[in-house]
Scaffold this motif. Structure first.
Motif, PDB file in Angstrom:
ATOM      1  N   VAL A 255       0.840  -1.197   0.000  1.00  0.00           N
ATOM      2  CA  VAL A 255       0.000   0.000   0.000  1.00  0.00           C
ATOM      3  C   VAL A 255       0.877   1.250   0.000  1.00  0.00           C
ATOM      4  O   VAL A 255       2.038   1.218   0.415  1.00  0.00           O
ATOM      5  CB  VAL A 255      -0.953   0.027   1.211  1.00  0.00           C
TER       6      VAL A 255
ATOM      7  N   ALA B 281      -2.872   5.115   3.697  1.00  0.00           N
ATOM      8  CA  ALA B 281      -3.806   4.406   4.577  1.00  0.00           C
ATOM      9  C   ALA B 281      -4.567   5.420   5.424  1.00  0.00           C
ATOM     10  O   ALA B 281      -3.972   6.326   6.010  1.00  0.00           O
ATOM     11  CB  ALA B 281      -3.060   3.422   5.476  1.00  0.00           C
TER      12      ALA B 281
ATOM     13  N   ILE C  30       2.342   3.144   7.226  1.00  0.00           N
ATOM     14  CA  ILE C  30       2.431   2.541   5.891  1.00  0.00           C
ATOM     15  C   ILE C  30       3.502   1.446   5.877  1.00  0.00           C
ATOM     16  O   ILE C  30       3.290   0.345   5.347  1.00  0.00           O
ATOM     17  CB  ILE C  30       2.767   3.608   4.837  1.00  0.00           C
TER      18      ILE C  30
ATOM     19  N   ILE D 181       2.226  -1.590   7.783  1.00  0.00           N
ATOM     20  CA  ILE D 181       1.201  -2.298   7.014  1.00  0.00           C
ATOM     21  C   ILE D 181       1.857  -3.160   5.948  1.00  0.00           C
ATOM     22  O   ILE D 181       1.510  -4.331   5.765  1.00  0.00           O
ATOM     23  CB  ILE D 181       0.214  -1.298   6.380  1.00  0.00           C
TER      24      ILE D 181
ATOM     25  N   LEU E 106     -10.280   0.445   7.256  1.00  0.00           N
ATOM     26  CA  LEU E 106      -8.956   0.877   6.826  1.00  0.00           C
ATOM     27  C   LEU E 106      -9.009   1.011   5.311  1.00  0.00           C
ATOM     28  O   LEU E 106      -9.175   0.024   4.596  1.00  0.00           O
ATOM     29  CB  LEU E 106      -7.890  -0.145   7.242  1.00  0.00           C
TER      30      LEU E 106
ATOM     31  N   VAL F  36      -7.134   1.971   1.938  1.00  0.00           N
ATOM     32  CA  VAL F  36      -5.759   2.061   1.456  1.00  0.00           C
ATOM     33  C   VAL F  36      -5.731   2.166  -0.062  1.00  0.00           C
ATOM     34  O   VAL F  36      -6.624   1.677  -0.765  1.00  0.00           O
ATOM     35  CB  VAL F  36      -4.929   0.837   1.896  1.00  0.00           C
TER      36      VAL F  36
END
Length: 235
Positions: A76, A79, A158, A161, A197, A199
């Motif tokens: 991603v 986010a 980020i 994630i 969430l 993204v």
């Protein structure tokens, strides 16, 4: 983690040409939380409670958490955490911080009749994913029930994630600073609402869309782990 049910993930996918698109290069994906709730300094939780109150209530502290299944994603670039406002109390503006969580997702979900100060502290400390000023909700039930607050997470979020790609990822939340004594909280009575969430990134796989030309809208349905929601007073 408890009680499986299905929820749709909607991704806006940009593709060009014809044939099968195996990886989406420009997708906006919205993930519903697979688990959410709170850990407290002095109040034990109940099995069916997904309330995410954050702050102080009845002389007890509350840190909240949101867990997401990242299995549909590979990487991603942005986010945003979206949560419903619900009730607030105390000072008109509070500072809300989001943090990394070292406690595993399955342990977080077992917040039933347990007090654990280490987990409570974990949800409100460590790597900061963003700090935001949030106003206490207006005394208007309709606004409380409908308003969605969006928090753009920073580069540390980020990175984490992406490091958790294909796995569960949790975010902790806590009020920061000297936010007052007594009942000082956000997100009280938060029921029947899953955090999301949102993204921008790449999907792990994309079903064969047939003929692609310009923008394609794909819906992927997966199994998600979720507990039933139940509220009692603010928590």
């Amino acid at each position: 983690m408890k009680n499986c049910y299905k929820v749709a993930i909607t991704a806006a996918i940009v593709g060009f040409g014809l044939g099968t698109l195996n990886v989406a290069q420009a997708a906006t994906v919205s993930l519903s939380s697979s688990n959410q709730g709170w850990w407290s300094t002095g109040l034990k939780n109940s099995y069916d409670n997904d309330n995410y109150i954050t702050g102080n209530y009845s002389d007890k502290g509350f840190h909240s958490f949101f867990t997401f299944d990242l299995s549909p994603l590979t990487r991603v670039s942005t986010a945003t955490l979206q949560v419903q406002r619900f009730n607030g109390s105390g000072n008109p503006t509070k500072t809300l911080g989001f943090f990394d969580v070292s406690t595993s997702a399955d342990v977080l979900s077992q917040n039933v009749n347990i007090l654990d100060i280490n987990i409570y502290n974990d949800l409100g400390s460590g790597k900061n994913y963003g700090t935001f000023n949030v106003t206490t909700s207006p005394n208007n039930y309709e606004i409380q029930q409908k308003e969605i607050l969006s928090f753009v997470l920073n580069s540390d979020a980020i990175a984490d994630i992406n490091a958790r790609s294909g796995k569960f990822f949790s975010i902790g939340a806590a009020l920061l600073g000297n936010f007052g004594i007594g009942d000082q909280y956000l997100f009280g009575a938060s029921v029947n609402s899953s955090a999301r969430l949102v993204v921008d990134g790449d999907l792990a796989t994309v079903p064969e869309p047939g003929t692609l030309g310009g923008a394609v809208l794909a819906t992927i349905t997966g199994l998600w782990l979720k507990r039933k929601r139940k509220a009692f007073q603010a928590v």
